[in-house]
Design an enzyme around this catalytic site. Structure first.
Site: not given
Ligand SMILES: NC(=O)c1ccc[n+]([C@@H]2O[C@H](COP(=O)([O-])OP(=O)(O)OC[C@H]3O[C@@H](n4cnc5c(N)ncnc54)[C@H](OP(=O)(O)O)[C@@H]3O)[C@@H](O)[C@H]2O)c1
Length: 284
Positions: A246, A137, A239-240, A190, A44, A243, A49
């Site tokens: 993970r 989105s 997600t992202t 998450l 994604d 690691k 970005y």
């Molecule tokens: N359309 C939009 O406007 C929009 C907005 C925001 C995001 N997005 C997309 O969604 C993607 C995912 O974004 P998100 O960050 O929101 O995803 P998320 O699934 O809510 O969170 C992923 C993050 O959580 C951390 N994590 C996972 N499990 C954990 C745990 N048990 N303890 C501590 N940290 C943990 C991960 O870090 P680690 O590196 O430590 O694993 C990672 O940085 C983005 O990259 C982007 O592509 C789109």
């Protein structure tokens, strides 16, 4: 890899590796390569970005054929004279591919007063074969209604912040998504355990995790409980992670036993007790 059927007849892998948030405006190549090598097939990206080049480099370095991957990118604000098609052509060049699988309007509020016109432009990009599917989105139900007035192609996906603490407020969106078979895609899924620890869901997630671990006979993580809930709601999870471990844990969600209907309901009723958004609220 389980897939979700889109309303245009194509299928998308149910979980995507994102190159925003943690990788926003950063080189995503290594992270993308690791994600693909550990089993992710859906990437994604987004124009905003500013790392589509490195997403493409990561794909090449993974050695995985393009035909086995699913690539999403998103339209940023349009410069004067630009169209969704011309913007996508630039993305394709950066990504190093001939087409994307899914092209989304990133933010409705970047196209105020022009949403219908921009949607027709998205349809033109699809008709030109530059993208297999088109969607949106951060669209509210009102944004969706606006473009549906002129749409020949109904959006296939709406990617929004989605987790139990916003699920109730997504009600008007979810009703429209169901009516038009628009797949709900989540980011920030998450959040209850990563950004909002200390909320009412903490104990519920823990109890469900312990029950799942007993049923499975091996460890289950809190994140897997949330991603399993999203998967059972037919949500496309974005997600992202930095690691590899993970990344494997995310993909292992499909091997986690199903939540019971009571557990699904408990997550939603508990989530509804705290309305908490962690990303910018889409304005009407
Ligand atoms: N359309 C939009 O406007 C929009 C907005 C925001 C995001 N997005 C997309 O969604 C993607 C995912 O974004 P998100 O960050 O929101 O995803 P998320 O699934 O809510 O969170 C992923 C993050 O959580 C951390 N994590 C996972 N499990 C954990 C745990 N048990 N303890 C501590 N940290 C943990 C991960 O870090 P680690 O590196 O430590 O694993 C990672 O940085 C983005 O990259 C982007 O592509 C789109």
């Amino acid at each position: 890899m389980p897939t979700l059927l889109l309303n245009d007849g194509t299928r998308t892998p149910w979980i995507a590796f994102g190159t925003g948030t943690a990788l926003y405006k950063k080189d995503a190549a290594d992270a993308v390569t690791v994600a693909i090598q550990n089993g992710f097939t859906h990437l994604d990206g987004a124009q905003v970005y500013e790392n589509e080049n490195s997403l493409g480099a990561g794909v090449v370095a993974s050695g995985k054929p393009r035909s086995e991957l699913y690539i999403t990118t998103k339209l940023a604000a349009l410069e004067p004279g630009e169209t969704p098609t011309s913007a996508l052509k630039i993305s394709l060049e950066k990504l190093g591919v001939d087409y994307v699988d899914l092209y989304l309007i990133h933010q409705a509020n970047q196209h105020v007063g022009k949403l219908k016109e921009v949607w027709k432009g998205m349809e033109a990009a699809k008709a030109a074969g530059l993208t297999k599917s088109i969607g949106v989105s951060n669209f509210t139900a009102d944004h969706l209604k606006d473009i549906l007035e002129v749409a020949t192609v109904v959006p296939a996906v709406n990617q929004v912040e989605a987790h139990p603490y916003v699920w109730k407020s997504l009600g008007p969106n979810l009703a429209l998504h169901e009516k038009y078979k628009i797949v709900t895609s989540s980011y920030g899924g998450l959040s209850p355990i990563v950004r909002g620890k200390g909320g009412p869901l903490d104990t519920v997630i823990k109890e469900i995790r312990i029950r799942l671990e007993k049923t499975r006979g091996s460890p289950v993580s809190d994140g897997q409980v949330l991603n399993k809930w999203l998967q059972q709601k037919d949500v496309l999870v974005v997600t992202t992670s930095s690691k590899a471990e993970r990344i494997r844990e995310y993909l292992d969600t499909e091997n986690v036993p199903e939540l019971t209907p009571e557990e699904v309901t408990l997550i939603e009723t508990t989530g509804a007790k705290l309305h908490k958004r962690y990303f910018v609220r889409p304005s009407a």
